[in-house]
Design an enzyme around this catalytic site. Sequence first.
Site, short mmCIF file in Angstrom:
data_model
loop_
_atom_site.label_atom_id
_atom_site.label_comp_id
_atom_site.label_asym_id
_atom_site.label_seq_id
_atom_site.Cartn_x
_atom_site.Cartn_y
_atom_site.Cartn_z
N GLU A 133 96.01 45.42 -25.96
CA GLU A 133 96.71 46.40 -26.80
C GLU A 133 96.10 46.48 -28.20
O GLU A 133 96.04 47.54 -28.79
CB GLU A 133 98.21 46.03 -26.87
CG GLU A 133 98.90 46.30 -25.54
CD GLU A 133 100.27 45.65 -25.42
OE1 GLU A 133 100.33 44.43 -25.16
OE2 GLU A 133 101.28 46.34 -25.57
N ARG A 189 115.40 39.94 -19.65
CA ARG A 189 116.19 41.18 -19.51
C ARG A 189 116.48 41.48 -18.04
O ARG A 189 115.62 41.24 -17.18
CB ARG A 189 115.44 42.37 -20.10
CG ARG A 189 115.17 42.26 -21.58
CD ARG A 189 114.60 43.58 -22.12
NE ARG A 189 114.04 43.40 -23.43
CZ ARG A 189 112.75 43.60 -23.74
NH1 ARG A 189 111.89 44.02 -22.83
NH2 ARG A 189 112.32 43.40 -24.96
N ARG A 226 101.19 48.71 -34.88
CA ARG A 226 101.94 48.99 -33.67
C ARG A 226 103.35 49.41 -34.09
O ARG A 226 104.02 48.70 -34.84
CB ARG A 226 102.04 47.74 -32.81
CG ARG A 226 102.93 47.97 -31.61
CD ARG A 226 103.13 46.69 -30.84
NE ARG A 226 103.93 46.98 -29.66
CZ ARG A 226 104.81 46.13 -29.15
NH1 ARG A 226 105.02 44.96 -29.71
NH2 ARG A 226 105.47 46.46 -28.07
N ASN A 257 100.97 43.82 -35.89
CA ASN A 257 102.11 43.97 -35.00
C ASN A 257 103.26 43.19 -35.64
O ASN A 257 103.33 41.97 -35.53
CB ASN A 257 101.73 43.41 -33.62
CG ASN A 257 102.84 43.57 -32.60
OD1 ASN A 257 103.96 43.96 -32.95
ND2 ASN A 257 102.55 43.27 -31.37
N HIS A 263 105.54 49.97 -23.96
CA HIS A 263 104.25 49.39 -23.51
C HIS A 263 103.20 50.49 -23.29
O HIS A 263 102.24 50.28 -22.55
CB HIS A 263 104.38 48.64 -22.17
CG HIS A 263 105.16 47.36 -22.22
ND1 HIS A 263 105.95 46.96 -21.17
CD2 HIS A 263 105.26 46.40 -23.16
CE1 HIS A 263 106.52 45.79 -21.47
NE2 HIS A 263 106.11 45.45 -22.68
#
Length: 403
Positions: free
Chosen positions: A389, A246, A96, A12, A185
């Site tokens: 993940e 965010r 990823r 990743n 996601h």
Amino acid sequence: MTATATRVLVLNSGSSSVKYQLLDMRDGARLAVGLVERIGEETSRLAHTPLATGGDKRETEGPIADHQAALKAVAAELSADGLGLDSPELAAIGHRVVHGGLKFTEPTVIDDAVLQEIERLVPVAPLHNPANLTGIRTARALRPDLPQVAVFDTAFHTTMPEYAARYAIDVETADAHRIRRYGFHGTSHAYVSRKTAELLGKDPSEVNVIVLHLGNGASASAVAGGRCVDTSMGLTPLEGLVMGTRSGDIDPAVTFHLKRVAGMSEDDVDVLLNKKSGLVGLCGDNDMREIRRRIDEGDERARLAFDIYIHRLKKYIGAYTAVLGRVDAVAFTAGVGENAAPVRAAALAGLEEMGLAVDADRNAVRSGEPRLISPEYARVAAAVVPTDEELEIAQQTYALVSA
Ligand code: ADP
């Protein structure tokens, strides 16, 4: 791939970091996990834990100039434990990749054409895709003969119907610039929705699930019979829920106002909404543990930040209940969703009319396993389903290269 090749390395790659895990696909066991951070700085740090040998975490600090140097350092750490990238047991590397646009609906074996397409998507993912590309190119240079697979964050959401994916703006303008809702996601939403069905003892095709992935970034998705039908993130990961830093949903006119009236530049607004908003903008902290501690001490700003976070979550639970028509389960996942019992209790409080309830004792249980937090009588199951993940990326990668 040789018959004995059962390991997958998952990478990743971020702009200044690389996270990695080496898994054995015979049982999904982690053989090694680690992270290189602050790449390109004087104080780069590599932390490596060789789980296969039961060894302690090894940490090294010192300048690591770029991703190539970072991956070489990771390869050296793996080699020291007999798990090197040159091992015949390594079947593939799974990467990823954040943005796969509309083209990549499945994990994909990487070749030059795939690299070009990921490159073509850089304008819609300027922060993420370049870093992912660097990781892929570096890994390919180290092991050109090894299959490398891209697993896209957007892929699970490509099943969204057009009416959920399209913004209500001029169609020609939107299409010319590939402006639409892609969602992110996706690997987590796919994994968690499947695991939730498993927890209910049903096939994914039989259940409708609302997945709440609440980490530092946060997103909700509505999954009907195993297929995503709506998700809260959009063209970029900025839309939707209140996140660590965010804003999530906001009137786009706020951005015009900031530019015209507050004199901010395009970049200032970008930084404000992505890095200085959400929980951190509201109360100065983005760690839910710290926010809960401050609330317990009577801190009003932390309380308001929490309430705004919960209010948004509730609105999405309501919206996705309407989108799905029938909901079988609401699943909480990621750092906040898996660990913050007060968030789960508050998000579902007062939703009894919608069939949702939380059992306080069940909600207080701490465990790494999928579990129900709703009482027996609840019509809709509420669950905590830890996400994974890396395992999902490794499984998808392995399935592709061993097919
Ligand atoms: P990322 O989006 O970076 O992958 P994670 O899914 O790891 O994030 O979630 C990180 C967040 O999870 C932290 O910022 C913190 O708010 C929250 N978190 C982690 N552990 C706990 C805990 N024990 N209690 C409450 N919140 C937690």
